[in-house]
Motif scaffolding. Structure first.
Motif, PDB file in Angstrom:
ATOM      1  N   GLY A  86     -32.187   4.550  24.640  1.00  0.00           N
ATOM      2  CA  GLY A  86     -31.713   3.224  24.293  1.00  0.00           C
ATOM      3  C   GLY A  86     -30.219   3.064  24.128  1.00  0.00           C
ATOM      4  N   LYS A  87     -29.426   3.973  24.705  1.00  0.00           N
ATOM      5  CA  LYS A  87     -27.974   3.878  24.534  1.00  0.00           C
ATOM      6  C   LYS A  87     -27.222   3.593  25.830  1.00  0.00           C
ATOM      7  CE  LYS A  87     -27.644   6.657  20.338  1.00  0.00           C
ATOM      8  NZ  LYS A  87     -26.964   7.789  19.646  1.00  0.00           N
ATOM      9  N   VAL A  88     -27.902   3.728  26.963  1.00  0.00           N
ATOM     10  CA  VAL A  88     -27.300   3.455  28.269  1.00  0.00           C
ATOM     11  C   VAL A  88     -28.068   2.304  28.903  1.00  0.00           C
ATOM     12  CG1 VAL A  88     -26.864   4.366  30.589  1.00  0.00           C
ATOM     13  CG2 VAL A  88     -26.565   5.842  28.585  1.00  0.00           C
ATOM     14  N   PHE A  89     -27.347   1.333  29.476  1.00  0.00           N
ATOM     15  CA  PHE A  89     -27.998   0.147  30.025  1.00  0.00           C
ATOM     16  C   PHE A  89     -27.602  -0.080  31.475  1.00  0.00           C
ATOM     17  CE2 PHE A  89     -28.016  -0.239  25.479  1.00  0.00           C
ATOM     18  CZ  PHE A  89     -29.319  -0.646  25.214  1.00  0.00           C
ATOM     19  N   THR A  90     -28.465  -0.737  32.201  1.00  0.00           N
ATOM     20  CA  THR A  90     -28.263  -0.942  33.629  1.00  0.00           C
ATOM     21  C   THR A  90     -27.158  -1.960  33.895  1.00  0.00           C
ATOM     22  OG1 THR A  90     -29.965  -2.657  33.740  1.00  0.00           O
ATOM     23  CG2 THR A  90     -30.681  -0.376  34.075  1.00  0.00           C
ATOM     24  N   ASP A  91     -26.942  -2.256  35.156  1.00  0.00           N
ATOM     25  CA  ASP A  91     -25.805  -3.094  35.547  1.00  0.00           C
ATOM     26  C   ASP A  91     -25.974  -4.579  35.230  1.00  0.00           C
ATOM     27  OD1 ASP A  91     -24.199  -1.050  36.658  1.00  0.00           O
ATOM     28  OD2 ASP A  91     -25.386  -1.078  38.506  1.00  0.00           O
ATOM     29  N   SER A 115     -32.911  -0.034  30.092  1.00  0.00           N
ATOM     30  CA  SER A 115     -32.253   1.222  29.762  1.00  0.00           C
ATOM     31  C   SER A 115     -33.027   2.394  30.364  1.00  0.00           C
ATOM     32  CB  SER A 115     -32.193   1.381  28.234  1.00  0.00           C
ATOM     33  OG  SER A 115     -31.649   2.640  27.869  1.00  0.00           O
ATOM     34  N   PRO A 116     -32.380   3.231  31.195  1.00  0.00           N
ATOM     35  CA  PRO A 116     -33.081   4.400  31.730  1.00  0.00           C
ATOM     36  C   PRO A 116     -33.468   5.332  30.595  1.00  0.00           C
ATOM     37  CG  PRO A 116     -30.730   4.547  32.179  1.00  0.00           C
ATOM     38  CD  PRO A 116     -30.967   3.183  31.619  1.00  0.00           C
ATOM     39  N   ALA A 117     -34.690   5.923  30.705  1.00  0.00           N
ATOM     40  CA  ALA A 117     -35.214   6.699  29.584  1.00  0.00           C
ATOM     41  C   ALA A 117     -35.890   7.966  30.061  1.00  0.00           C
ATOM     42  CB  ALA A 117     -36.198   5.849  28.788  1.00  0.00           C
ATOM     43  N   GLY A 177     -41.396  -4.206  24.189  1.00  0.00           N
ATOM     44  CA  GLY A 177     -41.021  -2.925  24.779  1.00  0.00           C
ATOM     45  C   GLY A 177     -41.907  -2.667  25.973  1.00  0.00           C
ATOM     46  N   MET A 178     -41.308  -2.486  27.143  1.00  0.00           N
ATOM     47  CA  MET A 178     -42.043  -2.249  28.385  1.00  0.00           C
ATOM     48  C   MET A 178     -41.370  -1.099  29.122  1.00  0.00           C
ATOM     49  SD  MET A 178     -42.125  -6.247  29.663  1.00  0.00           S
ATOM     50  CE  MET A 178     -43.201  -5.923  31.060  1.00  0.00           C
ATOM     51  N   LYS A 179     -42.019  -0.613  30.169  1.00  0.00           N
ATOM     52  CA  LYS A 179     -41.412   0.396  31.018  1.00  0.00           C
ATOM     53  C   LYS A 179     -41.740   0.126  32.479  1.00  0.00           C
ATOM     54  CE  LYS A 179     -41.060   4.499  28.043  1.00  0.00           C
ATOM     55  NZ  LYS A 179     -41.596   5.867  27.838  1.00  0.00           N
ATOM     56  N   ALA A 180     -40.782   0.495  33.349  1.00  0.00           N
ATOM     57  CA  ALA A 180     -41.024   0.541  34.786  1.00  0.00           C
ATOM     58  C   ALA A 180     -41.038   2.002  35.196  1.00  0.00           C
ATOM     59  CB  ALA A 180     -39.940  -0.218  35.543  1.00  0.00           C
ATOM     60  N   TYR A 181     -41.946   2.352  36.114  1.00  0.00           N
ATOM     61  CA  TYR A 181     -42.135   3.729  36.555  1.00  0.00           C
ATOM     62  C   TYR A 181     -42.006   3.784  38.068  1.00  0.00           C
ATOM     63  CZ  TYR A 181     -44.580   3.498  32.064  1.00  0.00           C
ATOM     64  OH  TYR A 181     -44.918   3.263  30.751  1.00  0.00           O
ATOM     65  N   LYS A 182     -41.387   4.829  38.576  1.00  0.00           N
ATOM     66  CA  LYS A 182     -41.239   4.994  40.025  1.00  0.00           C
ATOM     67  C   LYS A 182     -42.029   6.230  40.459  1.00  0.00           C
ATOM     68  CE  LYS A 182     -37.536   3.634  42.102  1.00  0.00           C
ATOM     69  NZ  LYS A 182     -36.128   3.485  42.539  1.00  0.00           N
ATOM     70  N   ASP A 183     -42.896   6.048  41.461  1.00  0.00           N
ATOM     71  CA  ASP A 183     -43.689   7.179  41.929  1.00  0.00           C
ATOM     72  C   ASP A 183     -42.904   8.025  42.930  1.00  0.00           C
ATOM     73  OD1 ASP A 183     -43.786   5.860  44.386  1.00  0.00           O
ATOM     74  OD2 ASP A 183     -45.900   5.303  44.234  1.00  0.00           O
ATOM     75  N   ILE A 238     -33.964   3.243  38.310  1.00  0.00           N
ATOM     76  CA  ILE A 238     -35.319   3.719  38.019  1.00  0.00           C
ATOM     77  C   ILE A 238     -35.527   5.024  38.788  1.00  0.00           C
ATOM     78  CG2 ILE A 238     -37.754   3.084  37.887  1.00  0.00           C
ATOM     79  CD1 ILE A 238     -36.870   0.170  38.448  1.00  0.00           C
ATOM     80  N   LYS A 239     -35.615   6.128  38.078  1.00  0.00           N
ATOM     81  CA  LYS A 239     -35.686   7.439  38.710  1.00  0.00           C
ATOM     82  C   LYS A 239     -37.127   7.922  38.816  1.00  0.00           C
ATOM     83  CE  LYS A 239     -31.221   7.702  39.087  1.00  0.00           C
ATOM     84  NZ  LYS A 239     -30.592   7.547  40.420  1.00  0.00           N
ATOM     85  N   SER A 240     -37.446   8.548  39.960  1.00  0.00           N
ATOM     86  CA  SER A 240     -38.742   9.189  40.113  1.00  0.00           C
ATOM     87  C   SER A 240     -38.807  10.427  39.231  1.00  0.00           C
ATOM     88  CB  SER A 240     -38.973   9.589  41.574  1.00  0.00           C
ATOM     89  OG  SER A 240     -39.033   8.454  42.415  1.00  0.00           O
ATOM     90  N   GLY A 241     -40.022  10.923  39.038  1.00  0.00           N
ATOM     91  CA  GLY A 241     -40.185  12.121  38.230  1.00  0.00           C
ATOM     92  C   GLY A 241     -40.986  11.840  36.981  1.00  0.00           C
ATOM     93  N   PHE A 242     -41.973  12.675  36.703  1.00  0.00           N
ATOM     94  CA  PHE A 242     -42.861  12.494  35.565  1.00  0.00           C
ATOM     95  C   PHE A 242     -42.063  12.526  34.270  1.00  0.00           C
ATOM     96  CE2 PHE A 242     -47.139  13.537  33.606  1.00  0.00           C
ATOM     97  CZ  PHE A 242     -47.772  12.448  34.167  1.00  0.00           C
ATOM     98  N   GLY A 243     -42.126  11.461  33.511  1.00  0.00           N
ATOM     99  CA  GLY A 243     -41.370  11.359  32.258  1.00  0.00           C
ATOM    100  C   GLY A 243     -40.152  10.468  32.373  1.00  0.00           C
ATOM    101  N   ASN A 244     -39.612  10.311  33.579  1.00  0.00           N
ATOM    102  CA  ASN A 244     -38.508   9.372  33.775  1.00  0.00           C
ATOM    103  C   ASN A 244     -39.060   7.947  33.849  1.00  0.00           C
ATOM    104  OD1 ASN A 244     -36.592  11.443  33.957  1.00  0.00           O
ATOM    105  ND2 ASN A 244     -36.970  11.692  36.152  1.00  0.00           N
ATOM    106  N   SER A 245     -38.313   7.000  33.322  1.00  0.00           N
ATOM    107  CA  SER A 245     -38.746   5.603  33.362  1.00  0.00           C
ATOM    108  C   SER A 245     -37.545   4.701  33.105  1.00  0.00           C
ATOM    109  CB  SER A 245     -39.828   5.337  32.309  1.00  0.00           C
ATOM    110  OG  SER A 245     -39.316   5.548  31.001  1.00  0.00           O
ATOM    111  N   LEU A 246     -37.781   3.414  33.232  1.00  0.00           N
ATOM    112  CA  LEU A 246     -36.786   2.423  32.837  1.00  0.00           C
ATOM    113  C   LEU A 246     -37.382   1.629  31.690  1.00  0.00           C
ATOM    114  CD1 LEU A 246     -33.958   1.244  33.675  1.00  0.00           C
ATOM    115  CD2 LEU A 246     -35.235  -0.604  34.779  1.00  0.00           C
ATOM    116  N   TYR A 247     -36.802   1.800  30.509  1.00  0.00           N
ATOM    117  CA  TYR A 247     -37.273   1.042  29.351  1.00  0.00           C
ATOM    118  C   TYR A 247     -36.765  -0.390  29.453  1.00  0.00           C
ATOM    119  CZ  TYR A 247     -38.389  -0.253  24.570  1.00  0.00           C
ATOM    120  OH  TYR A 247     -38.903  -0.886  23.461  1.00  0.00           O
ATOM    121  N   ILE A 248     -37.663  -1.356  29.254  1.00  0.00           N
ATOM    122  CA  ILE A 248     -37.340  -2.774  29.426  1.00  0.00           C
ATOM    123  C   ILE A 248     -37.478  -3.473  28.085  1.00  0.00           C
ATOM    124  CG2 ILE A 248     -37.950  -4.886  30.662  1.00  0.00           C
ATOM    125  CD1 ILE A 248     -39.348  -2.989  32.744  1.00  0.00           C
TER     126      ILE A 248
END
Length: 355
Positions: free
Chosen positions: A30-35, A167-169, A76-82, A131-141
């Protein structure tokens, strides 16, 4: 999710992305945010033209009512990339319904469904590289609404701002946590707004949690405000107990948040044939189960942490260390849920939504 960019959204793009400055291997939650960020104002009884603009500070009047009377709700939501580069949301309809339910309880206007989903979809596509691929990576919304009307009179505002920031998480908690069972403080009370994701609910948790940390615990298991006999939530999460092979969790109420991860874990467990009981749970029952060896696991459930195992709890001056379980329910349900979220398993529930 709609695929077309609606004509109603005004988009102002950044000149240059800041993504190259981000270390995605060492993200603090929660400390880094997207563009970019989404903004929509409520003025004269109507939601205005929604906008997507470069992420940056806001200018608000010092008398904006959010500062004085706490009219603020969030999600609080998340986006996930496969692994194929496709992006998914998890049960976003539930987040939409809940933020409006929260807003209603704080006398705030309902946000239009089309604006919510079109705005979210457009924002995620614009900041897709975050939004980065990889198990555990996500974009917190983080969608949220605040009262912006300049006035210190004690009544609901007439002007509001709805926003979405991202915020990438990675993982929210690292390792298992120790919790202290509340004996004096309460998270919420009957007739209040504990079921809403209102900012004030969380502000009131910070001081008791600070005291718990001074005793060596990371979080609190909240108990009911009347007797402190019944467990309700754990920190900012819903809480589950495994006694023998039965999974227990408290029923939702006007004190307990209707967690989306919570209801998803219950559905997963029931479909897999696990014995699930949703009922009031006394602290004394948990202590007795520990003493007779039937308490196998405690874990929290929420969007940020997904599933967070509890390794120990404190109550009435006693400390209780749980034995590590082979093939724990916590690890099984966490993997099962994340397999759906990351498009690694069949989604028989229809929870996964492609962006």
């Amino acid at each position: 999710m709609r695929n077309a960019v609606p004509q109603e959204i005004e988009i102002t793009k950044i000149n240059e992305s800041k993504i190259s400055q981000v270390d995605f291997e060492n993200l603090a939650f929660g400390k880094v945010f997207t563009d970019h960020m989404f903004i929509c104002d409520y003025v004269n009884g109507e939601w205005q033209t929604p906008k997507i603009v470069p992420y940056g500070p806001l200018t608000l009047d010092p008398s904006a009512r959010v500062f004085h009377y706490g009219q603020a709700v969030f999600e609080g939501m998340k986006a996930y990339k496969d692994d194929q580069g496709d992006t998914f949301l998890f049960r976003p309809d539930e987040n939409f319904k809940r933020i409006n339910k929260s807003a209603e309880r704080l006398a705030m206007p309902e946000f239009p469904e089309e604006y919510f989903f079109d705005g979210l979809n457009t924002l995620l596509k614009l900041d897709d590289q975050w939004i980065k691929s990889g198990f555990g990576n996500s974009l917190y919304i983080r969608p949220f609404v605040i009262a912006t009307q300049p006035s210190v009179s004690a009544s609901e505002a007439d002007e509001y701002r709805f926003m979405i920031i991202c915020s990438p998480a990675q993982s929210y908690y690292s390792g298992d946590v120790s919790v202290l069972v509340a004996e004096k403080f309460s998270r919420s009370a009957s007739g209040g707004f504990g079921y809403a994701k209102a900012a004030g609910n969380y502000a009131g948790q910070f001081y008791p949690t600070k005291l718990a940390k001074e005793q060596g615990y990371q979080q609190i298991i909240w108990t009911d405000s009347n007797t402190h006999e019944y467990v309700e939530e754990a920190g900012t999460m819903n809480v589950f107990f495994r006694i023998n092979d039965t999974l227990l969790t408290a029923p939702v109420s006007d004190r307990i948040l209707d967690g989306i991860t919570r209801k998803s874990l219950i559905a997963l467990a029931e479909k897999q044939g696990y014995n699930v009981e949703v009922r009031p749970i006394k602290v004394s029952e948990v202590v007795d189960a520990f003493n007779n060896g039937s308490l196998k696991e405690i874990f929290g459930a929420g969007t940020a942490a997904v599933v967070s195992p509890v390794k120990a709890f404190g109550y009435k001056g006693e400390h209780y260390e749980l034995e590590k379980q082979e093939n724990s329910y916590a690890s099984y349900f966490k993997k099962s849920l994340m397999d759906i979220q990351y498009n690694k398993a069949e989604d028989s529930f229809g929870w996964r939504t492609k962006v």
